[in-house]
Motif scaffolding. Structure first.
Motif, PDB file in Angstrom:
ATOM      1  N   PRO A   1      42.313 -26.690  52.703  1.00 40.91           N
ATOM      2  CA  PRO A   1      42.154 -27.324  51.386  1.00 40.91           C
ATOM      3  C   PRO A   1      41.894 -26.329  50.263  1.00 40.91           C
ATOM      4  CG  PRO A   1      40.977 -28.578  53.057  1.00 40.91           C
ATOM      5  CD  PRO A   1      41.418 -27.295  53.713  1.00 40.91           C
ATOM      6  N   ARG A   2      41.018 -25.365  50.509  1.00 45.08           N
ATOM      7  CA  ARG A   2      40.731 -24.362  49.466  1.00 45.08           C
ATOM      8  C   ARG A   2      41.961 -23.518  49.163  1.00 45.08           C
ATOM      9  NH1 ARG A   2      35.499 -21.223  51.320  1.00 45.08           N
ATOM     10  NH2 ARG A   2      36.095 -22.108  53.340  1.00 45.08           N
ATOM     11  N   LEU A   3      42.720 -23.175  50.208  1.00 46.20           N
ATOM     12  CA  LEU A   3      43.919 -22.368  49.994  1.00 46.20           C
ATOM     13  C   LEU A   3      44.943 -23.146  49.184  1.00 46.20           C
ATOM     14  CD1 LEU A   3      45.244 -19.647  50.638  1.00 46.20           C
ATOM     15  CD2 LEU A   3      46.241 -20.710  52.678  1.00 46.20           C
ATOM     16  N   VAL A   4      45.083 -24.443  49.437  1.00 47.06           N
ATOM     17  CA  VAL A   4      46.032 -25.272  48.694  1.00 47.06           C
ATOM     18  C   VAL A   4      45.648 -25.345  47.216  1.00 47.06           C
ATOM     19  CG1 VAL A   4      46.884 -27.633  48.393  1.00 47.06           C
ATOM     20  CG2 VAL A   4      46.770 -26.637  50.681  1.00 47.06           C
ATOM     21  N   VAL A   5      44.371 -25.580  46.944  1.00 47.32           N
ATOM     22  CA  VAL A   5      43.916 -25.655  45.549  1.00 47.32           C
ATOM     23  C   VAL A   5      44.105 -24.314  44.853  1.00 47.32           C
ATOM     24  CG1 VAL A   5      41.938 -26.057  44.039  1.00 47.32           C
ATOM     25  CG2 VAL A   5      42.292 -27.512  46.042  1.00 47.32           C
TER      26      VAL A   5
ATOM     27  N   THR B   1      55.082 -27.009  58.503  1.00 50.94           N
ATOM     28  CA  THR B   1      54.498 -27.919  57.518  1.00 50.94           C
ATOM     29  C   THR B   1      53.821 -27.141  56.394  1.00 50.94           C
ATOM     30  OG1 THR B   1      54.109 -29.536  59.275  1.00 50.94           O
ATOM     31  CG2 THR B   1      52.911 -29.853  57.229  1.00 50.94           C
ATOM     32  N   ALA B   2      53.141 -26.051  56.744  1.00 54.87           N
ATOM     33  CA  ALA B   2      52.445 -25.248  55.735  1.00 54.87           C
ATOM     34  C   ALA B   2      53.428 -24.658  54.730  1.00 54.87           C
ATOM     35  CB  ALA B   2      51.646 -24.134  56.414  1.00 54.87           C
TER      36      ALA B   2
ATOM     37  N   TYR C   1      50.946 -33.508  57.672  1.00 53.49           N
ATOM     38  CA  TYR C   1      50.197 -32.976  56.535  1.00 53.49           C
ATOM     39  C   TYR C   1      48.702 -33.269  56.670  1.00 53.49           C
ATOM     40  CZ  TYR C   1      54.677 -32.036  54.382  1.00 53.49           C
ATOM     41  OH  TYR C   1      55.935 -31.545  54.131  1.00 53.49           O
ATOM     42  N   ARG C   2      48.374 -34.427  57.199  1.00 52.59           N
ATOM     43  CA  ARG C   2      46.949 -34.718  57.429  1.00 52.59           C
ATOM     44  C   ARG C   2      46.358 -33.734  58.440  1.00 52.59           C
ATOM     45  NH1 ARG C   2      48.799 -40.164  57.458  1.00 52.59           N
ATOM     46  NH2 ARG C   2      48.689 -40.191  59.752  1.00 52.59           N
ATOM     47  N   SER C   3      47.129 -33.436  59.461  1.00 46.67           N
ATOM     48  CA  SER C   3      46.657 -32.471  60.459  1.00 46.67           C
ATOM     49  C   SER C   3      46.526 -31.076  59.850  1.00 46.67           C
ATOM     50  CB  SER C   3      47.625 -32.438  61.645  1.00 46.67           C
ATOM     51  OG  SER C   3      47.204 -31.508  62.615  1.00 46.67           O
ATOM     52  N   LEU C   4      47.463 -30.710  58.976  1.00 40.61           N
ATOM     53  CA  LEU C   4      47.412 -29.399  58.326  1.00 40.61           C
ATOM     54  C   LEU C   4      46.177 -29.276  57.445  1.00 40.61           C
ATOM     55  CD1 LEU C   4      48.725 -26.667  57.453  1.00 40.61           C
ATOM     56  CD2 LEU C   4      49.892 -27.970  55.646  1.00 40.61           C
ATOM     57  N   VAL C   5      45.943 -30.270  56.616  1.00 40.83           N
ATOM     58  CA  VAL C   5      44.816 -30.219  55.674  1.00 40.83           C
ATOM     59  C   VAL C   5      43.486 -30.217  56.420  1.00 40.83           C
ATOM     60  CG1 VAL C   5      43.661 -31.473  53.801  1.00 40.83           C
ATOM     61  CG2 VAL C   5      46.142 -31.280  53.821  1.00 40.83           C
ATOM     62  N   GLY C   6      43.479 -30.731  57.651  1.00 38.55           N
ATOM     63  CA  GLY C   6      42.257 -30.724  58.442  1.00 38.55           C
ATOM     64  C   GLY C   6      41.886 -29.371  59.007  1.00 38.55           C
ATOM     65  N   GLN C   7      42.808 -28.378  58.896  1.00 41.41           N
ATOM     66  CA  GLN C   7      42.505 -27.039  59.396  1.00 41.41           C
ATOM     67  C   GLN C   7      41.507 -26.334  58.480  1.00 41.41           C
ATOM     68  OE1 GLN C   7      43.863 -25.782  62.311  1.00 41.41           O
ATOM     69  NE2 GLN C   7      44.767 -27.820  62.556  1.00 41.41           N
ATOM     70  N   ARG C   8      40.652 -25.532  59.069  1.00 44.38           N
ATOM     71  CA  ARG C   8      39.615 -24.810  58.321  1.00 44.38           C
ATOM     72  C   ARG C   8      40.244 -23.888  57.269  1.00 44.38           C
ATOM     73  NH1 ARG C   8      37.448 -19.670  59.554  1.00 44.38           N
ATOM     74  NH2 ARG C   8      35.402 -19.258  58.598  1.00 44.38           N
ATOM     75  N   GLY C   9      39.793 -24.011  56.038  1.00 38.80           N
ATOM     76  CA  GLY C   9      40.233 -23.153  54.955  1.00 38.80           C
ATOM     77  C   GLY C   9      41.472 -23.629  54.236  1.00 38.80           C
TER      78      GLY C   9
ATOM     79  N   PRO D   1      48.987 -10.844  42.927  1.00 39.03           N
ATOM     80  CA  PRO D   1      50.134 -11.486  43.583  1.00 39.03           C
ATOM     81  C   PRO D   1      49.677 -12.614  44.503  1.00 39.03           C
ATOM     82  CG  PRO D   1      49.645  -9.415  44.672  1.00 39.03           C
ATOM     83  CD  PRO D   1      48.654  -9.547  43.532  1.00 39.03           C
ATOM     84  N   ALA D   2      49.224 -13.688  43.902  1.00 41.44           N
ATOM     85  CA  ALA D   2      48.615 -14.776  44.672  1.00 41.44           C
ATOM     86  C   ALA D   2      49.607 -15.424  45.631  1.00 41.44           C
ATOM     87  CB  ALA D   2      48.044 -15.827  43.718  1.00 41.44           C
ATOM     88  N   ALA D   3      50.854 -15.639  45.177  1.00 39.03           N
ATOM     89  CA  ALA D   3      51.832 -16.328  46.035  1.00 39.03           C
ATOM     90  C   ALA D   3      52.109 -15.554  47.325  1.00 39.03           C
ATOM     91  CB  ALA D   3      53.123 -16.580  45.257  1.00 39.03           C
ATOM     92  N   PRO D   4      52.402 -14.235  47.274  1.00 39.18           N
ATOM     93  CA  PRO D   4      52.580 -13.501  48.532  1.00 39.18           C
ATOM     94  C   PRO D   4      51.342 -13.507  49.414  1.00 39.18           C
ATOM     95  CG  PRO D   4      53.461 -12.242  46.696  1.00 39.18           C
ATOM     96  CD  PRO D   4      52.709 -13.393  46.111  1.00 39.18           C
ATOM     97  N   LEU D   5      50.169 -13.412  48.800  1.00 37.19           N
ATOM     98  CA  LEU D   5      48.935 -13.396  49.578  1.00 37.19           C
ATOM     99  C   LEU D   5      48.707 -14.741  50.269  1.00 37.19           C
ATOM    100  CD1 LEU D   5      46.488 -11.796  50.449  1.00 37.19           C
ATOM    101  CD2 LEU D   5      45.336 -12.479  48.328  1.00 37.19           C
ATOM    102  N   VAL D   6      48.984 -15.823  49.551  1.00 40.59           N
ATOM    103  CA  VAL D   6      48.845 -17.151  50.156  1.00 40.59           C
ATOM    104  C   VAL D   6      49.810 -17.313  51.314  1.00 40.59           C
ATOM    105  CG1 VAL D   6      49.217 -19.619  49.755  1.00 40.59           C
ATOM    106  CG2 VAL D   6      47.907 -18.283  48.095  1.00 40.59           C
ATOM    107  N   ARG D   7      51.062 -16.886  51.132  1.00 42.72           N
ATOM    108  CA  ARG D   7      52.065 -17.054  52.187  1.00 42.72           C
ATOM    109  C   ARG D   7      51.717 -16.246  53.426  1.00 42.72           C
ATOM    110  NH1 ARG D   7      56.527 -16.571  47.521  1.00 42.72           N
ATOM    111  NH2 ARG D   7      56.733 -18.809  47.050  1.00 42.72           N
ATOM    112  N   SER D   8      51.183 -15.064  53.239  1.00 44.61           N
ATOM    113  CA  SER D   8      50.803 -14.265  54.407  1.00 44.61           C
ATOM    114  C   SER D   8      49.544 -14.803  55.067  1.00 44.61           C
ATOM    115  CB  SER D   8      50.582 -12.797  54.003  1.00 44.61           C
ATOM    116  OG  SER D   8      49.467 -12.663  53.148  1.00 44.61           O
ATOM    117  N   THR D   9      48.706 -15.515  54.313  1.00 42.33           N
ATOM    118  CA  THR D   9      47.466 -16.054  54.859  1.00 42.33           C
ATOM    119  C   THR D   9      47.705 -17.305  55.700  1.00 42.33           C
ATOM    120  OG1 THR D   9      46.228 -15.159  52.976  1.00 42.33           O
ATOM    121  CG2 THR D   9      45.143 -16.884  54.252  1.00 42.33           C
ATOM    122  N   TRP D  10      48.786 -18.027  55.446  1.00 39.24           N
ATOM    123  CA  TRP D  10      49.071 -19.225  56.243  1.00 39.24           C
ATOM    124  C   TRP D  10      49.027 -18.911  57.739  1.00 39.24           C
ATOM    125  CZ3 TRP D  10      48.256 -23.602  54.239  1.00 39.24           C
ATOM    126  CH2 TRP D  10      48.690 -23.965  52.964  1.00 39.24           C
TER     127      TRP D  10
END
Length: 429
Positions: free
Chosen positions: A14-18, A139-140, A4-12, A119-128
């Protein structure tokens, strides 16, 4: 928690999680607060039921359509256009309640509200897949499942607090604020709605947003996975009613919230644990096994009336559901055509809404028929999970017939859960 630390270190990320957290909080808060607000304004639960039905049906019908637009067009203008309709719809329905407008106006406002919901949830899932390397996708999606569970659980105390401090209308406005803030944060994600980091064109459907009228539904793998999603939520709807029934039968109706919380705790812990490690096992095989285990626990729950035993079994069901839901998203994201991924996840949301509604309606009739006993509702949940198990096996058979799949046997290095074919990675011990 290294993964999870490695995931959160990826660009973009943290903002996507929030953004994902804020936007997903909006829907459960709105569902509960809208019910309370309409009842307070009209004094009618029947009107409140119609308003929620109008909102839910419009949301379920329009989400895949908007998902296709997000795939074919750039997501930013689509999101802005949706907000331009969605926010006035909030103003319309709040004003209608303040002015004690006729029920038809409230229902109409709810329909517009649901039809224009981003539809934020589908958009977030496709953006991962666009911002996270393949070796981190497991992990994402585990974190994604955890966020969904957390926001659903958190919605109840949020609404209760706002109603106690102000009014149900304030909770409705808070839901609108969450949608606005979350959508604006999504607009700042650089690769929002992109179709993968590596330009993979696997079963692309013929160009940007191709695939004809059916879109991702033209693919058998996707249809089977959507059927599994519907079965899973049918099982959850039956289980939800069963939890209330077992608590009421024991004379402890207030314990239903505790039992549901125990289930959610199990799902949270198991999803986090599952996402913290890489696994070589094929996701589709794991999906079938986890559904089969769910069937066993649900059948056992149908045989007990003791709250303590039921709580332990519901914890076990939750521990199974966390990895299962994570795997489901992984497999769907890999099975869907690259340029139709947002629409595929949007269809998943629609099928989940349909399944949950069918499950709660079915279980309600079964519990009434059984004089308030919970056994029939948990049996129905087990049957739905059993059907999901069979569909998971059918998915594997479809894979063996040669359809593109995430877990096709690799020629050299193992493909980690969430990695695309041809994308190699090492296994993290």
């Amino acid at each position: 928690m290294r993964a999870y630390r490695s995931l959160v270190g990826q660009r973009g990320v943290p903002r996507l999680v929030v953004a994902a957290t804020v936007t997903r909080l909006a829907t459960p808060v709105l569902n509960l607060s809208l019910l309370l607000a309409v009842v307070a304004a009209t004094g009618s639960y029947a009107t409140a039921g119609l308003v929620l039905t109008g909102f839910s049906v419009a949301l379920a019908v329009c989400t895949p359509v908007i998902g296709r637009l997000l795939d074919r067009l750039h997501p930013r203008p689509v999101l802005l256009a949706l907000l331009a309709v969605h926010l006035p719809a909030y103003a319309l329905i709040v004003g209608a309640m303040l002015r004690h407008a006729p029920p038809a106006v409230l229902v109409g406002g709810a329909v517009v509200l649901g039809a224009s919901a981003p539809p934020a949830a589908p958009l977030v899932r496709s953006t991962w897949s666009a911002i996270v390397p393949g070796e981190h996708l497991g992990t994402a999606f585990a974190l994604d499942a955890v966020l969904t569970e957390v926001t659903v659980v958190a919605a109840m105390p949020v609404v209760a607090g706002l109603v106690a401090l102000a009014s149900p209308l304030s909770a409705v406005l808070a839901a609108g604020a969450c949608t606005l803030v979350g959508a604006l944060m999504l607009l700042t994600i650089p690769d929002l709605g992109s179709h993968g980091r590596d330009g993979d064109q696997r079963h692309d459907g013929g160009g940007r947003g191709g695939g004809g009228v059916l879109g991702p539904l033209a693919h058998g793998q996707v249809r089977v996975l959507l059927g599994i999603a519907a079965c899973d939520m049918t099982a959850f709807g039956c289980m939800f009613v069963g939890i209330s029934a077992v608590a009421a039968h024991a004379g402890e109706s207030g314990m239903s919230g505790v039992l549901l919380g125990v289930y959610s705790l199990g799902a949270l812990v198991s999803a986090l644990a599952y996402g913290s490690r890489r696994r070589d096992a094929r996701p589709r095989r794991q999906l079938a096994v986890l559904h089969a285990v769910s069937v066993a626990f649900l059948l056992t729950t149908s045989l007990t009336s003791a709250l303590l035993v039921a709580g332990a079994l519901l914890l076990a069901v939750g521990l199974v559901s966390g990895p299962r839901d994570t795997l489901h998203q992984l497999v769907l994201g890999d099975a869907a055509p690259i340029r139709q991924r947002t629409e595929a996840f949007a269809w998943m949301s629609t099928f989940m809404w349909i399944g949950n509604g069918a499950g709660t309606a079915l279980a309600g009739h079964l519990v009434t028929w059984a004089d308030g006993r919970h056994h029939t509702s948990f049996l129905a949940a087990a049957v739905a999970s059993g059907l999901a198990t069979l569909l998971s096996l059918l998915l594997r058979r479809a894979t063996e017939r040669g359809e593109p799949a995430q877990d096709a046997p690799p020629r050299e290095d193992p493909v980690a859960p969430g990695a695309r074919p041809g994308q190699r990675s090492t296994v993290d011990g």
